[in-house]
Design an enzyme around this catalytic site. Structure first.
Site, PDB file in Angstrom:
ATOM      1  N   PHE A 243      32.891  37.012  88.331  1.00  0.00           N
ATOM      2  CA  PHE A 243      32.806  35.668  87.740  1.00  0.00           C
ATOM      3  C   PHE A 243      31.405  35.332  87.224  1.00  0.00           C
ATOM      4  CE2 PHE A 243      35.950  35.266  91.320  1.00  0.00           C
ATOM      5  CZ  PHE A 243      37.064  35.400  90.533  1.00  0.00           C
ATOM      6  N   THR A 470      40.008  42.639  85.719  1.00  0.00           N
ATOM      7  CA  THR A 470      40.446  42.073  84.450  1.00  0.00           C
ATOM      8  C   THR A 470      41.465  42.929  83.712  1.00  0.00           C
ATOM      9  OG1 THR A 470      38.420  43.041  83.583  1.00  0.00           O
ATOM     10  CG2 THR A 470      38.394  40.686  84.013  1.00  0.00           C
ATOM     11  N   ARG A 615      44.686  38.461  68.845  1.00  0.00           N
ATOM     12  CA  ARG A 615      45.717  39.374  69.344  1.00  0.00           C
ATOM     13  C   ARG A 615      45.594  39.527  70.858  1.00  0.00           C
ATOM     14  NH1 ARG A 615      45.791  44.326  65.965  1.00  0.00           N
ATOM     15  NH2 ARG A 615      47.615  43.365  64.987  1.00  0.00           N
ATOM     16  N   ILE A 616      46.696  39.401  71.556  1.00  0.00           N
ATOM     17  CA  ILE A 616      46.711  39.609  72.997  1.00  0.00           C
ATOM     18  C   ILE A 616      46.950  41.096  73.240  1.00  0.00           C
ATOM     19  CG2 ILE A 616      47.848  39.008  75.162  1.00  0.00           C
ATOM     20  CD1 ILE A 616      46.209  36.741  73.820  1.00  0.00           C
ATOM     21  N   ASN A 618      47.224  42.870  76.016  1.00  0.00           N
ATOM     22  CA  ASN A 618      48.229  43.170  77.033  1.00  0.00           C
ATOM     23  C   ASN A 618      48.646  41.853  77.672  1.00  0.00           C
ATOM     24  OD1 ASN A 618      49.548  43.744  79.549  1.00  0.00           O
ATOM     25  ND2 ASN A 618      48.606  45.762  79.595  1.00  0.00           N
ATOM     26  N   THR A 621      48.077  41.626  81.723  1.00  0.00           N
ATOM     27  CA  THR A 621      46.708  41.450  82.217  1.00  0.00           C
ATOM     28  C   THR A 621      46.099  40.151  81.693  1.00  0.00           C
ATOM     29  OG1 THR A 621      45.848  42.829  80.410  1.00  0.00           O
ATOM     30  CG2 THR A 621      46.343  43.925  82.495  1.00  0.00           C
ATOM     31  N   GLY A 691      39.624  35.467  79.191  1.00  0.00           N
ATOM     32  CA  GLY A 691      39.449  35.264  80.620  1.00  0.00           C
ATOM     33  C   GLY A 691      38.778  33.966  80.998  1.00  0.00           C
ATOM     34  N   GLU A 692      37.949  33.427  80.118  1.00  0.00           N
ATOM     35  CA  GLU A 692      37.252  32.179  80.418  1.00  0.00           C
ATOM     36  C   GLU A 692      37.917  30.979  79.751  1.00  0.00           C
ATOM     37  OE1 GLU A 692      33.233  33.255  79.331  1.00  0.00           O
ATOM     38  OE2 GLU A 692      32.846  34.003  81.348  1.00  0.00           O
TER      39      GLU A 692
END
Length: 732
Positions: A243, A470, A615-616, A618, A621, A691-692
């Site tokens: 983090f 991650t 674009r994602i 995955n 995850t 992620g943030e």
């Protein structure tokens, strides 16, 4: 590879592997306990020693003396290294606080010694026998009392911004809001503590550690120890959370290296949980002032955001105003940060630094303003959407779908059923719904990789990229598989080793996009090598199903490798697209809460995040990242606060018993929706970080839901029941 033009169609766009819900390739190792973390590395042929760190019991001053006689005589003790033994130890480039060495004490629990023994228990027992004499000095420990002394940070690193005439526009606006908000100091509280093992072989140093950024650590460790960087081998293949708390070199690593040198054996050092909060970095507290002026129609004409935070001398501010420069339209604008000098432990990056605490304030203010205007808070945000940088209208966003996120979220969440504040009851529970926008800038970093093809057709990827939970292993494997036309099971990913090409590392939401782009670049090199070896035109060659095809000719990929194999290595470098187009990620958070009318207890009932982040790579995850971030936002809203002892200058609740993070019972079902989009300006992957983003705005959505449930507005986080209960009888 230089990425200086928007991406066109490339092999990633096939989406045969990338973008698919591939389960973690490292999942079996982790679920069976075979993933080895820093403190667990062992060699049966080596005899390990254990170091126990000792922290200062004052927050500011100097160490006069350290009497080690009693500790040295304790059972099993092999050696004691003190800060007084290392007066010339250098500080690396990336830390504000000194990690070790010399007499000066800059903050509470700064490391002053490490006791080394045959066992951990012997080292811990002996450490309690050290007799330390200090010369304590008066310190500054309270942000509010130091606000008047706060100054603007270095303008080259954190400039103030303005456009138009904010003061005049605010003074004449028909509807205005001026309010102060506060966020507390917060701890990273990751599961794996800071831990390292160091081993010397002559002048060669090997360190197993828990690091998000391999090359940053290696560089600063070389400076600190005064050794050649090339003599240091750093390994960090698995990390139990970071983090941002493991972005920069930490003292466990330094102490392990010094101790191993002193006793001639490999030494393990882990920071005890109570030492982590005060010895390492944390998210600093903020006091924020927001002013908004609007026309009666709801159009914002003036917006200003000022933030105060504190840090040690030489440190920097919590950049809580950054999102306000870009999120909403408004011709007249002003943002500013002020930095106070505090003698608390170092304030530094924690998940979504800047935007996370900034949106905790801004998105409450937007709701308060919508209420003043008698507007739905979603419609107020949509009305003030912008497709260009509000401070530089000539600079458009590369892709922005905040409106789509708000509309989709409202539809899925059932926003139309939301009632006026304090109107909905279920027994003793008051029910409310809240919304907030999510925003986080899209950052990219140079990132390198090496991709190897062997004679069996197996692909091996090497990069010093890290995986802090991650999913780096998985998305990197997917990238290589897509580029080389093989199944993901034919890709072996090796991470977290300083002998591999330097990557972006994990931080700032730049890891996934940058690291996969580096792997993409290396795969392009390998594809060219394969085509050349086979005599194919590289621009026409197709890689699929383990075969290489050009025209009517097809050859097995393994046959191209030959006996010695082929290698492609490259680094993605970034051009000036970030200068011509603002690159950001967007989203919306929706929350439903219940507040007990008698006790003020708040329970989250439902959570929804809608994310627009390119674009994602995955969806499994990515979803994991978002729901983890949502959970973190719940903690920030309702419970997480490092309590400062303003007399003695330390965080009192410095363990997981006193620093309350959410547990399973606190978190209901969470839904995550990813908008279907790509951003060719971002990278050849056309992806962005996520992620943030999943954290940004969550806490404000919870605060707004609590207000909707109770009609009680709380502007100081965390929103604990004591801040509600005195007003509940009025609501009842």
């Amino acid at each position: 590879m230089q990425f200086d033009k928007p991406a066109t169609i490339n092999p990633i766009d096939q989406l045969k592997v990338v973008g698919r819900p591939v389960h973690r390739v490292d999942g079996e190792l982790k679920t069976t306990g075979r993933a080895v973390y820093a403190y667990e590395w062992s060699d049966p042929d080596l005899l390990y020693a254990y170091g126990y760190p000792v922290g200062s019991t004052i927050a500011k001053g100097h160490v006069i003396s350290i009497d080690t006689a009693a500790a040295q005589a304790a059972p099993g003790v092999l050696g004691i290294i003190t800060t007084l033994d290392n007066p010339e130890l250098k500080k690396g480039k990336l830390n504000t606080a000194k990690l070790f060495g010399g007499t000066e004490v800059q903050h509470y629990h700064q490391a002053i010694a490490v006791v080394v023994a045959n066992t951990f228990e012997e080292a811990r027992a002996a450490a309690a026998l050290l007799d330390v004499e200090y010369a304590a000095e008066k310190g500054r420990f309270d942000l509010r009392s130091e606000m008047a002394n706060a100054t603007a940070p270095d303008p080259s690193t954190e400039p103030e911004s303005s456009s138009g005439d904010f003061e005049a526009a605010f003074a004449t606006a028909p509807v205005t809001l001026e309010a102060e908000y506060a966020t507390p100091d917060q701890s990273h509280a990751m599961m794996e503590p800071h831990a390292s093992i160091a081993q010397w072989n002559g002048d060669e140093l090997t360190v197993w550690t828990s690091s998000q950024m391999i090359d940053w650590w290696r560089s600063d460790l070389a400076i600190t120890l005064g050794v050649d960087k090339e003599k240091i081998h750093l390994k960090s293949p698995f990390i139990g959370g970071g983090f941002g708390g493991k972005l920069f070199l930490r003292v466990d690593c330094v102490l392990a290296c010094l101790a191993a040198k002193a006793v001639g054996r490999p030494v393990k050092v882990a920071l005890p949980r109570p030492m982590i909060a005060n010895n390492t970095t944390h998210r600093p507290a903020t006091i924020q002032r927001i002013r908004i002026g609007a026309e009666n129609s709801g159009k914002i004409t003036a917006i200003a955001h000022e933030s105060w935070s504190g840090d040690l001398p030489g440190g920097g501010p919590e950049t809580a105003v950054m999102q306000t420069r870009l999120l909403y339209a408004g011709e007249n604008r002003m943002t500013a940060t002020k930095l106070a000098t505090l003698d608390l432990p170092e304030g530094n990056a924690m998940r979504a630094p800047g935007e996370a605490p900034g949106l905790m304030a801004l998105e409450i203010a937007m709701d308060e303003m919508a209420e003043k205007l008698n507007m739905d808070p979603i419609e107020f945000r949509i009305l003030n959407d912008t497709l260009v940088d509000p401070e530089n209208p000539r600079r458009p966003f590369s892709h922005r779908d905040l409106v789509g996120c708000l509309r989709r979220g409202a539809q899925e969440f059932g926003w139309e059923k939301r009632m006026l504040p304090a109107q909905r009851r279920e027994g003793t529970w008051m029910i409310g719904q809240g919304v907030a926008a999510a925003f986080r800038n899209n950052l990219v970093m140079p990132s390198g990789a090496r991709v190897m093809l062997d004679k069996t057709g197996m692909i091996t990827v090497e990069t010093d990229m890290t995986d802090i939970g991650t999913g780096s292993y998985t998305i990197i494997a997917q990238t290589a598989a897509e580029m080389l036309g093989v199944d993901v099971t034919r890709v072996d990913v090796r991470l977290g080793d300083s002998r591999f090409p330097v990557s972006a590392g994990s931080g700032g939401q730049f890891g996934a996009n940058s690291a996969t782009s580096g792997v993409y670049a290396a795969c392009v090199k390998l594809r060219e090598a394969v085509a050349s070896k086979l005599g194919f035109n590289s621009s026409e060659v197709v890689f699929e199903n383990g075969q290489v095809r050009s025209g009517n000719r097809m050859v097995a990929l393994a046959d191209a490798a030959g006996a010695e194999g082929l290698v492609g290595e490259d680094t993605i470098e970034w051009g000036k697209l970030t200068e011509t187009h603002q690159q950001s990620t967007f989203g919306s958070h929706f929350v439903e809460v219940g507040v007990d009318i008698a006790t003020g207890e708040t329970r989250i009932r439902r959570m929804l995040a809608v994310c627009a982040a390119g674009r994602i790579l995955n969806p499994i995850t990515a979803r994991s990242q978002v729901i983890g971030a949502m959970t973190m936002g719940a903690g920030a809203a309702l419970s997480e606060e490092l309590a400062v002892d303003t007399r003695h200058g330390f965080f009192v609740n410095h363990d997981l018993a006193g620093y309350e993070v959410p547990v399973h019972a606190d978190i209901p079902h969470q839904d995550v929706i990813f908008m279907d989009e790509t951003d060719p300006y971002s990278s050849p992957m056309k992806a962005k970080g996520i992620g943030e983003l999943g954290l940004c705005g969550v806490s404000a959505a919870i605060a707004n839901a609590i207000y909707n449930a109770t009609a009680i507005r709380v502007r100081q986080y965390p929103i604990t029941l004591d801040k509600l209960i005195s007003k509940l009888p009025e609501v009842g």
